[in-house]
Design an enzyme around this catalytic site. Structure first.
Site: not given
Ligand code: PAF
Length: 302
Positions: A12, A182, A190, A265
């Site tokens: 961001g 992705k 991950n 996530e």
């Protein structure tokens, strides 16, 4: 353009800086009054790039403001996307353009389905940065960002406008496949780095880690195949191996979240994969195993 950015994390703030450098107005939307008060003590954030530090004096506000939003960039963690979006929905008009730039899958499809009259774009980025301290960001490498329009409504002019902001920006007519690629890499790297508490490159050094990664990759390929999605023009394991090698010293985002006891996530990465697999009737035992293990290790995002 006046951009509002939801999610003042690394991506961001990198985008806030790019937009401001290109002459656009930027407003950060912060989550709580405490965060806004903390930000307003200086009213700026800093980006350290090599030896150069740049300061960006950017406006910030809370979501419960009534000024309309023309351009909305969402860069929150994936589990916070739909809640963050709902917090500003009263400020969106039929002309608002939304760009979602976050890991994982699920929120992009949900928001596009629920808001058929809104122009919604999604993207995937390899840009890298980390926080040295709050609002002090260190640029870790210049990556590439690829965006594409998800919604049927709208047109492609946003890409031309944003190309002036980021020269490396790519557009894809098939952003769904880009997001899947992705997702596949994130599924491969991950959860295992989080479970073995290791850097990306350390997944490749041990037989058991390589075997788990290969099994996960094989299952992801089976799911993609069942859904008609073309991943890479070679085996996912080979692609993921190269990414792990290229980023061998990095701690993956999930490894960092687990080691700091933060929500991960996993639901929008392996969770999404397993949901798609279950719907397609494809068995994904290795992915279910790491999904359950990460769920057991990290606090819930809700
Ligand atoms: O999520 C991440 O950390 C990265 O996208 C990558 C390269 C898959 C692992 O570091």
């Amino acid at each position: 353009m006046h951009w509002h950015i939801l999610g003042a994390g690394a991506i961001g703030l990198l985008w806030a800086a790019k937009l401001q450098n290109a002459g656009h107005q930027v407003t950060l939307i912060l989550r709580t009054a405490e965060k806004l008060a903390q930000y307003n003590t200086t009213g700026c954030f800093q980006i350290i790039n090599d030896d150069k530090t740049e300061r960006f004096f950017t406006e910030a506000e809370l979501a419960d403001n009534n000024t309309p939003i023309s351009y909305l960039l969402v860069t929150t963690k994936s589990f916070a996307v739909t809640g963050a979006f709902a917090s500003v929905q009263h400020r969106l008009t039929n002309d608002t353009r939304v760009l979602l730039l976050h890991n994982g899958m699920g929120p992009q499809q949900q928001l596009t389905n629920e808001n058929p009259d809104l122009e919604i774009w999604a993207g995937s980025t390899t840009d890298g940065a980390y926080f040295e301290s709050p609002y002090h960001l260190v640029r870790a490498g210049i990556g590439e960002t690829c965006i594409g329009r998800l919604s049927a409504c709208g047109n492609d002019s946003l890409f031309q406008e944003l190309q002036e902001v980021d020269e490396q920006l790519q557009q894809s007519a098939d952003i769904h496949t880009v997001l899947w690629r992705k997702l596949a890499i994130n599924c491969a790297i991950n959860p295992l780095t989080a479970l073995f508490n290791c850097r990306n490159g350390e997944l490749l050094k041990y037989d058991d880690r390589r075997a788990a990664m290969a099994q996960i990759c094989k299952e992801v390929e089976d799911v993609a195949k069942a859904l008609g999605i073309t991943l890479f023009n070679r085996k996912l394991m080979e692609q993921a191996w190269d990414v792990a090698e290229l980023t061998s010293n990095n701690h993956s985002s999930m490894q960092q979240d687990v080691s700091h006891n933060r929500p991960t996530e996993i639901e929008t990465i392996t969770g999404y994969l397993c949901q798609m697999a279950d719907q397609a009737g494809v068995a994904t035992p290795a992915n279910h195993l790491v999904l359950d293990a990460i769920r057991g290790l990290s606090p819930s995002a809700r």
